[in-house]
Design a protein around this motif. Structure first.
Motif, short mmCIF file in Angstrom:
data_model
loop_
_atom_site.label_atom_id
_atom_site.label_comp_id
_atom_site.label_asym_id
_atom_site.label_seq_id
_atom_site.Cartn_x
_atom_site.Cartn_y
_atom_site.Cartn_z
N MET A 156 110.47 -36.26 46.05
CA MET A 156 109.34 -36.96 44.79
C MET A 156 107.83 -37.65 45.72
O MET A 156 108.22 -38.20 46.58
CB MET A 156 110.16 -37.83 44.23
N ILE A 157 107.19 -37.12 44.92
CA ILE A 157 106.18 -37.76 44.89
C ILE A 157 106.34 -39.90 44.77
O ILE A 157 106.34 -39.91 43.42
CB ILE A 157 104.44 -37.76 44.84
N GLN A 158 105.45 -40.24 45.34
CA GLN A 158 105.47 -41.71 45.22
C GLN A 158 104.64 -42.26 44.32
O GLN A 158 103.57 -41.60 44.75
CB GLN A 158 105.58 -42.47 46.66
N THR A 159 104.92 -42.99 43.25
CA THR A 159 103.74 -43.32 42.83
C THR A 159 103.28 -45.31 43.45
O THR A 159 105.12 -45.65 43.09
CB THR A 159 104.55 -43.13 41.04
N PRO A 160 102.73 -45.30 42.29
CA PRO A 160 101.27 -45.06 41.73
C PRO A 160 100.90 -44.90 42.66
O PRO A 160 100.55 -44.36 43.99
CB PRO A 160 101.09 -46.57 41.05
N TYR A 161 99.71 -43.91 41.99
CA TYR A 161 98.52 -43.30 42.75
C TYR A 161 97.79 -43.72 43.15
O TYR A 161 96.48 -44.38 42.13
CB TYR A 161 98.49 -41.65 42.15
N LEU A 162 96.71 -43.90 43.94
CA LEU A 162 95.09 -43.97 44.05
C LEU A 162 94.61 -41.90 43.54
O LEU A 162 94.63 -41.38 45.12
CB LEU A 162 94.82 -44.80 45.51
N LEU A 163 93.77 -42.05 42.93
CA LEU A 163 93.36 -39.99 42.96
C LEU A 163 92.11 -41.07 43.24
O LEU A 163 90.73 -41.55 43.80
CB LEU A 163 92.36 -41.04 41.43
N PHE A 164 92.06 -39.74 44.52
CA PHE A 164 90.86 -39.67 45.59
C PHE A 164 89.50 -38.49 44.84
O PHE A 164 90.25 -37.01 44.58
CB PHE A 164 90.69 -38.63 47.34
N LEU A 165 88.70 -38.40 44.20
CA LEU A 165 87.50 -37.81 43.39
C LEU A 165 86.61 -37.38 44.82
O LEU A 165 86.14 -36.63 44.32
CB LEU A 165 86.60 -39.08 42.59
N GLY A 166 86.99 -38.00 46.26
CA GLY A 166 86.78 -37.27 47.21
C GLY A 166 84.10 -37.43 46.73
O GLY A 166 84.05 -38.44 46.21
N ASP A 167 83.36 -36.33 47.13
CA ASP A 167 82.42 -35.92 46.84
C ASP A 167 82.00 -34.80 45.51
O ASP A 167 81.21 -34.18 45.36
CB ASP A 167 81.54 -35.30 48.16
N ALA A 168 83.01 -35.04 44.57
CA ALA A 168 82.60 -33.70 43.46
C ALA A 168 81.86 -33.97 42.61
O ALA A 168 81.36 -34.75 42.04
CB ALA A 168 83.94 -34.44 42.40
N PRO A 169 81.10 -32.77 42.99
CA PRO A 169 79.78 -32.97 41.82
C PRO A 169 79.56 -32.94 40.64
O PRO A 169 78.83 -32.87 40.50
CB PRO A 169 79.15 -31.61 42.04
N ASP A 170 80.77 -32.83 40.17
CA ASP A 170 81.00 -33.27 38.96
C ASP A 170 82.03 -33.32 38.21
O ASP A 170 83.58 -33.11 38.49
CB ASP A 170 80.18 -32.33 37.23
N ALA A 171 82.37 -33.54 36.77
CA ALA A 171 83.61 -34.02 36.14
C ALA A 171 84.87 -33.22 36.42
O ALA A 171 86.42 -33.26 36.80
CB ALA A 171 83.29 -34.20 34.86
N LEU A 172 84.25 -31.66 35.69
CA LEU A 172 85.58 -30.75 35.63
C LEU A 172 85.74 -30.27 37.31
O LEU A 172 86.66 -29.79 37.36
CB LEU A 172 84.37 -29.69 35.23
N ALA A 173 84.95 -30.54 38.14
CA ALA A 173 85.70 -30.55 39.59
C ALA A 173 86.47 -31.65 39.90
O ALA A 173 87.17 -32.02 41.04
CB ALA A 173 84.07 -30.15 41.10
N ALA A 174 86.91 -32.48 39.45
CA ALA A 174 87.59 -33.71 39.54
C ALA A 174 88.65 -33.22 38.14
O ALA A 174 89.63 -34.82 37.87
CB ALA A 174 87.24 -35.13 39.38
N LYS A 175 89.05 -32.25 37.57
CA LYS A 175 89.68 -32.13 36.47
C LYS A 175 91.11 -32.39 37.50
O LYS A 175 91.73 -32.61 35.72
CB LYS A 175 89.69 -31.06 36.43
N VAL A 176 91.85 -32.48 37.87
CA VAL A 176 93.17 -32.79 38.52
C VAL A 176 93.25 -34.49 38.63
O VAL A 176 94.37 -34.33 37.78
CB VAL A 176 93.47 -32.62 40.75
N ALA A 177 92.27 -35.27 38.69
CA ALA A 177 92.45 -36.10 38.26
C ALA A 177 91.68 -36.84 37.08
O ALA A 177 92.70 -37.70 36.55
CB ALA A 177 91.18 -37.46 39.75
#
Length: 333
Positions: free
Chosen positions: A1-22
C-alpha cells in the motif's frame, strides 16, 4: 500500500495538462494531498500550498508522488536531485511513468540506504488472459473521447459517486496511473503487452450482479495516432453496454499532435458505435460529457445546450454540474 498523505511533485511541468496526475489526485483525494512541490519553470498549479520537502515532512506527508504525465513518461534529469533528497529525508516515492523508479540506480540506492519504498504503479501485477469476447453478467459503461485528457476519468468517478449516493451498485475501474493512485487498484493498461490488453480489461470487469455497473476509466482516443490502441482494447475488452462521449471544446489540435485536429462528436459517435457493437451488439451511446473548465459559466451553459440539441443526448460537465443526468441516462440500458 502507498502511504498517505501525499506531497504532489509537479516538477517543471509546462502546463496544467502535463500535471494531470497531480490534478486528478488533488480533485478526487484532497484529503490526502497536503501540498505541492514545484521546480523553477513549472507552469502548473494545483492551488495547493507550495512546500519544501522539509515543510511537507513537518505537515505529515509520507509519499512524494510524481504528478507529471509527460510525453514518453520519462524521469527528467532535473528531477533526480529532488527525488534523491526526498528519499534521504524518509519519503517513499510513487510514480506512474513508463520510466520506472526501480530502473534508476541512484533512486534504488537511496531507497535502500534510507529504508524507503519505490512504488511504480504503471507495472502490471497480474497475468492477464487473452480476451475471449464471452459475454459477462453485470453492466459496463465506458467513456470514449475525441482526444486524450478530455475528462474520461473524471466522468467515470463522478458517476460512481452519484450512484453510491443513490444506493446503486457501481465500481470505478481504473485503467491508468492517476486512477490507480486515486483508488489504490486497477490495470495500467498502456503498460500491458498488446495481445493481452483487451483480456486485461475483461479481467478488470468480471461477471457481476445483473444490476451492478462497472464504470471503466477511458484512455486515449480512437482518433489519436499515438494512443488509439488502448482505446480499442477498452472498447472490445470492456464490451460496454453504454458509451459516453467526452469532449474538450477549446483545444486547437489533438494533444501533442499539432498537425491533427479533433474529430467532431458526430464523427466520434459514428466511429465508436459500430466498433463497440462488435463485442456487444446491444451497446448504446447514452450521453455526452464536456470538459468546460476553460469556458466561462455563461459560455459553458450555452455550449452544453447547443451540443445537447445537436446530438439529441443529455450533455453536462460532470465536474462542474454533477453527474446526475449521466447516471439517469443509464436507466433502461
Amino acid at each position: 500500500m502507498i502511504q498517505t498523505p501525499y506531497l504532489l511533485f509537479l516538477g517543471d511541468a509546462p502546463d496544467a495538462l502535463a500535471a494531470k496526475v497531480a490534478q486528478g489526485i488533488k480533485d478526487w483525494r484532497p484529503d490526502v494531498s497536503v501540498g505541492q512541490l514545484r521546480l523553477p519553470g513549472c507552469n502548473a498549479d494545483m492551488g495547493l500550498t507550495d512546500m519544501t520537502l522539509a515543510e511537507a515532512k513537518t505537515a505529515g506527508a509520507k509519499t512524494l508522488v510524481i504528478g507529471v504525465a509527460n510525453r514518453g513518461g520519462v524521469i527528467s534529469d532535473a528531477w533526480k536531485k529532488v527525488l534523491v533528497e526526498a528519499l534521504e529525508m524518509g519519503f517513499d516515492l510513487a510514480s506512474g511513468l513508463h520510466n520506472l523508479l526501480r530502473d534508476e540506480p541512484t533512486l534504488v540506492a537511496a531507497a535502500q540506504t534510507n529504508g524507503c519504498t519505490l512504488h511504480d504503479v504503471r507495472v502490471p501485477n497480474a497475468s492477464y488472459p487473452i480476451a475471449n469476447g464471452v459475454k459477462r453478467s453485470g453492466k459496463r459503461c465506458l467513456a470514449v473521447g475525441t482526444d486524450c485528457s478530455v475528462g474520461k476519468m473524471y466522468t467515470a468517478i463522478a458517476m460512481e459517486r452519484v450512484m453510491h449516493k443513490r444506493g446503486m451498485k457501481a465500481d470505478f475501474r481504473a485503467t491508468g496511473q492517476t486512477g490507480i493512485l486515486i483508488t489504490g487498484s486497477g490495470v495500467p493498461l498502456d503498460a500491458v503487452i498488446a495481445d493481452f490488453m483487451a483480456g486485461s480489461v475483461e479481467y478488470l470487469t468480471p461477471d457481476n450482479d445483473d444490476d451492478h455497473w462497472d464504470l471503466i476509466e477511458g484512455q486515449g482516443s480512437l482518433f489519436h495516432v499515438s494512443y488509439s490502441g488502448v482505446t480499442m482494447a477498452l472498447i472490445h475488452g470492456g464490451q460496454p453496454d453504454a458509451l459516453i462521449l467526452c469532449h474538450e471544446p477549446t483545444r486547437k489540435h489533438m494533444r501533442g499532435l499539432p498537425d491533427y485536429q479533433q474529430p467532431s462528436l458526430e464523427t466520434l459517435r459514428d466511429t465508436a458505435m459500430p466498433l463497440a457493437q462488435v463485442g456487444n451488439p446491444d451497446c448504446k451511446i447514452v450521453a455526452v460529457s464536456v470538459n468546460t473548465q476553460h469556458l466561462s459559466e455563461a459560455d459553458a451553459l450555452a455550449y452544453l445546450a447547443e451540443v445537447e440539441e445537436r446530438m439529441g443526448l443529455p450533455t453536462v460537465d460532470p465536474f462542474r454540474q454533477g453527474a446526475d443526468r449521466l447516471v439517469d441516462a443509464l436507466e433502461g440500458v
